[in-house]
Enzyme design. Sequence first.
Site, mmCIF file in Angstrom:
data_model
loop_
_atom_site.group_PDB
_atom_site.id
_atom_site.type_symbol
_atom_site.label_atom_id
_atom_site.label_comp_id
_atom_site.label_asym_id
_atom_site.label_seq_id
_atom_site.Cartn_x
_atom_site.Cartn_y
_atom_site.Cartn_z
ATOM 1 N N GLU A 23 0.850 -1.200 0.000
ATOM 2 C CA GLU A 23 0.000 0.000 0.000
ATOM 3 C C GLU A 23 0.884 1.248 0.000
ATOM 4 O O GLU A 23 1.776 1.379 0.824
ATOM 5 C CB GLU A 23 -0.932 -0.021 1.214
ATOM 6 N N ARG B 198 -16.817 4.973 5.649
ATOM 7 C CA ARG B 198 -15.735 4.271 4.947
ATOM 8 C C ARG B 198 -14.586 3.918 5.886
ATOM 9 O O ARG B 198 -13.984 2.850 5.766
ATOM 10 C CB ARG B 198 -15.177 5.146 3.820
ATOM 11 N N TYR C 197 -27.888 9.665 3.559
ATOM 12 C CA TYR C 197 -28.213 8.458 4.311
ATOM 13 C C TYR C 197 -27.548 8.512 5.687
ATOM 14 O O TYR C 197 -26.597 9.268 5.895
ATOM 15 C CB TYR C 197 -27.845 7.187 3.540
ATOM 16 N N ASP D 141 -11.630 -0.661 -9.191
ATOM 17 C CA ASP D 141 -11.516 0.561 -10.008
ATOM 18 C C ASP D 141 -10.335 0.507 -10.971
ATOM 19 O O ASP D 141 -10.366 1.152 -12.020
ATOM 20 C CB ASP D 141 -11.351 1.791 -9.097
HETATM 21 C C1 LIG Z 1 -18.722 10.208 -4.694
HETATM 22 C C2 LIG Z 1 -18.544 8.722 -4.693
HETATM 23 C C3 LIG Z 1 -19.447 7.932 -3.998
HETATM 24 C C4 LIG Z 1 -19.320 6.532 -4.039
HETATM 25 N N1 LIG Z 1 -20.222 5.780 -3.350
HETATM 26 C C5 LIG Z 1 -20.140 4.441 -3.403
HETATM 27 C C6 LIG Z 1 -21.083 3.632 -2.702
HETATM 28 O O1 LIG Z 1 -21.961 4.142 -2.011
HETATM 29 N N2 LIG Z 1 -20.978 2.276 -2.814
HETATM 30 C C7 LIG Z 1 -19.990 1.674 -3.551
HETATM 31 O O2 LIG Z 1 -19.942 0.430 -3.627
HETATM 32 N N3 LIG Z 1 -19.066 2.417 -4.220
HETATM 33 C C8 LIG Z 1 -19.108 3.777 -4.153
HETATM 34 N N4 LIG Z 1 -18.173 4.533 -4.795
HETATM 35 C C9 LIG Z 1 -17.096 3.860 -5.552
HETATM 36 C C10 LIG Z 1 -16.008 3.333 -4.620
HETATM 37 O O3 LIG Z 1 -15.538 4.363 -3.777
HETATM 38 C C11 LIG Z 1 -14.838 2.779 -5.431
HETATM 39 O O4 LIG Z 1 -15.327 2.035 -6.518
HETATM 40 C C12 LIG Z 1 -13.985 1.876 -4.551
HETATM 41 O O5 LIG Z 1 -13.357 2.633 -3.547
HETATM 42 C C13 LIG Z 1 -12.931 1.147 -5.397
HETATM 43 O O6 LIG Z 1 -12.157 0.339 -4.561
HETATM 44 P P1 LIG Z 1 -10.727 -0.164 -5.018
HETATM 45 O O7 LIG Z 1 -10.237 -1.003 -3.887
HETATM 46 O O8 LIG Z 1 -10.813 -0.758 -6.382
HETATM 47 O O9 LIG Z 1 -9.838 1.138 -5.193
HETATM 48 P P2 LIG Z 1 -9.434 2.323 -4.100
HETATM 49 O O10 LIG Z 1 -10.486 2.374 -3.064
HETATM 50 O O11 LIG Z 1 -9.178 3.489 -4.944
HETATM 51 O O12 LIG Z 1 -8.119 1.740 -3.464
HETATM 52 C C14 LIG Z 1 -6.899 1.756 -4.148
HETATM 53 C C15 LIG Z 1 -5.774 1.637 -3.141
HETATM 54 O O13 LIG Z 1 -4.529 1.504 -3.846
HETATM 55 C C16 LIG Z 1 -3.557 2.361 -3.280
HETATM 56 N N5 LIG Z 1 -2.577 2.672 -4.334
HETATM 57 C C17 LIG Z 1 -2.764 3.492 -5.401
HETATM 58 N N6 LIG Z 1 -1.638 3.515 -6.157
HETATM 59 C C18 LIG Z 1 -0.735 2.701 -5.556
HETATM 60 C C19 LIG Z 1 0.611 2.319 -5.882
HETATM 61 N N7 LIG Z 1 1.242 2.795 -6.964
HETATM 62 N N8 LIG Z 1 1.244 1.458 -5.055
HETATM 63 C C20 LIG Z 1 0.604 0.961 -3.947
HETATM 64 N N9 LIG Z 1 -0.659 1.302 -3.596
HETATM 65 C C21 LIG Z 1 -1.331 2.150 -4.401
HETATM 66 C C22 LIG Z 1 -4.369 3.554 -2.804
HETATM 67 O O14 LIG Z 1 -3.656 4.290 -1.815
HETATM 68 C C23 LIG Z 1 -5.623 2.882 -2.261
HETATM 69 O O15 LIG Z 1 -5.470 2.468 -0.923
HETATM 70 C C24 LIG Z 1 -18.263 5.926 -4.767
HETATM 71 C C25 LIG Z 1 -17.330 6.735 -5.435
HETATM 72 C C26 LIG Z 1 -17.467 8.111 -5.398
HETATM 73 C C27 LIG Z 1 -16.454 8.959 -6.128
#
Ligand SMILES: Cc1cc2nc3c(=O)[nH]c(=O)nc-3n(C[C@H](O)[C@H](O)[C@H](O)COP(=O)(O)OP(=O)(O)OC[C@H]3O[C@@H](n4cnc5c(N)ncnc54)[C@H](O)[C@@H]3O)c2cc1C
Length: 397
Positions: free
Chosen positions: A36, A110, A222, A300
Site C-alpha cells: 500500500e 468508509r 443516508y 476501479d
Molecule cells: C462520490 C462517490 C461515492 C461513491 N459511493 C459508493 C457507494 O456508495 N458504494 C460503492 O460500492 N461504491 C461507491 N463509490 C465507488 C467506490 O468508492 C470505489 O469504486 C472503490 O473505492 C474502489 O475500490 P478499489 O479497492 O478498487 O480502489 P481504491 O479504493 O481506490 O483503493 C486503491 C488503493 O490503492 C492504493 N494505491 C494506489 N496507487 C498505488 C501504488 N502505486 N502502489 C501501492 N498502492 C497504491 C491507494 O492508496 C488505495 O489504498 C463511490 C465513489 C465516489 C467517487
Amino acid sequence: MPDPADRPFLIVGAGIGGLTLALSLARRGRDVVLIERRTALEEEGAGIQLSPNASRVLIGLGLAKPLARIAGEPDRLVVRRGRTGAILAAAPLGGSMRRRFGAPYCVAHRADLQMILLDAVRALPQVRILFGRSIEAIRSVDDAVEADIKGATGIETLTGEALIGADGLHSRVAVLLGDASEPAFHGHVAWRGTFDAARMPEGIAAGDTGLWLGPGAHLVHYPLRGASRINVVAVVGNKSAETPGSPGEDEAAGPADRFEAWARPARALLDAVEAWRAWPLYDRASRKRWTVGRATLLGDAAHPVLPFLAQGGALAIEDAAVLAAELTSADHSVTAMKRYEASRRPRVERVQRTARRNGRTYHLGFPLDLARDIVIGRTGERLTDRYDWIYGWMPER
Ligand SMILES: Cc1cc2nc3c(=O)[nH]c(=O)nc-3n(C[C@H](O)[C@H](O)[C@H](O)COP(=O)(O)OP(=O)(O)OC[C@H]3O[C@@H](n4cnc5c(N)ncnc54)[C@H](O)[C@@H]3O)c2cc1C
C-alpha cells in the site's frame, strides 16, 4: 522447484478491493503480501452504501458481527423532486432487502469499513502488509512474478505466484502492464460531507436514504454511525474541474449556490454539512485487457463505476470473491486470472452502463424530467426491483 502454493500472492493497493482479496485468499489458506502506497489507511469521503451483493461476500468472510457493529440499514429509499421536495416514490430497504436477498443493504462510514477489513486481515498470519510502498516494476520470471517495490529505504524485490493490481482509478499496475490510458473527466463533481443527525431538517426521516433529483444535479443522503450522523453527497455539473485531484472549486463554500432554486429542506440539508470535500468524477470503459502474464487488475483499476448506482466498491468486493475462488482452485494462476476476467467482464460492463444511464436520467431538465418523475411515481414501492440482477448476485464458490 518451490510449490506454487508456497509463493505469496502480491496485491497492490489496500482499498476495499485489495483488502477483501487479501482476506479471501488468506481465509483459503494462501499467503499474501499487501503493498500500500499510503503510510496508514485514512479513508476519506465519509459514507459508503453496501448493497446485498457486497454485504453477502463480507458476511461470507466472517465479518457479520463487525459489519453489524459499524453499519446501519436504512428503512426506505425515498425519491424526491429537488425543486419542490415532493415525494415521487418510496421503496422499502431494511428488512425487505434482507428477506429478498438474504443479505442487508448497509450504509457505513468508509473509515469503519476499512477498519474492520484491516483488523480481519491483520488477524491472519498469512498476510504481510507493507505500508508506505509503491509499485515500480513488474516482471514475469519462469513460473513466478517479480515486483520492485519502492519504500523509504529504497527498492525491494518481491517474488510472488501472481500479482493483482487493486490500486484504484489511476492504476500504476495497469500502466506497468502496458495500458497508460487515462480516465476521462465526466463533467461532474461529487461534494461529500456529513452533519449531526440532530440537525436533520424537518420532514426528512434520518433513518431513510434520500435521493433528490433536479436539472443538472442530484442529492443523496443516508444515516451513518447508528443514525447519529447524516452523510450527504451532492453531484453537480462543473466543466472546469478537469485537473486530476483538483476540485476546481472553493471547498469551504460547498455546492449550496448550485441548489438555490431547490426546495427548502434540500437547501437545509446542504447548509447543515459541517465540512465539504469535492471529488471530480471520472469515467473510463472497462480496460481492454485486465490480465497480462502473471498479473491482473481488480476493482476501479480495471473498471471504475460512476457513483450513480453506488456499485464501484461493491464490484471490487465481488471481484475479490471471484478471483480468490479461481486462484485457489485452478491448477494454474494464469488460467485462473483469465477465467476471472472472462466471467466478470459482462457484469461489470453492464453495471457501468447502468450507472452512466442513471446519471443522465437523474439530471434531466424540463420537460423530460416530468416524464421521468411520472415513471418513478408509477413504479412506487417497486423502485429497486430493476436492480434485482445487481443485488441478487452470489459468488459461485
Ligand atoms: C462520490 C462517490 C461515492 C461513491 N459511493 C459508493 C457507494 O456508495 N458504494 C460503492 O460500492 N461504491 C461507491 N463509490 C465507488 C467506490 O468508492 C470505489 O469504486 C472503490 O473505492 C474502489 O475500490 P478499489 O479497492 O478498487 O480502489 P481504491 O479504493 O481506490 O483503493 C486503491 C488503493 O490503492 C492504493 N494505491 C494506489 N496507487 C498505488 C501504488 N502505486 N502502489 C501501492 N498502492 C497504491 C491507494 O492508496 C488505495 O489504498 C463511490 C465513489 C465516489 C467517487
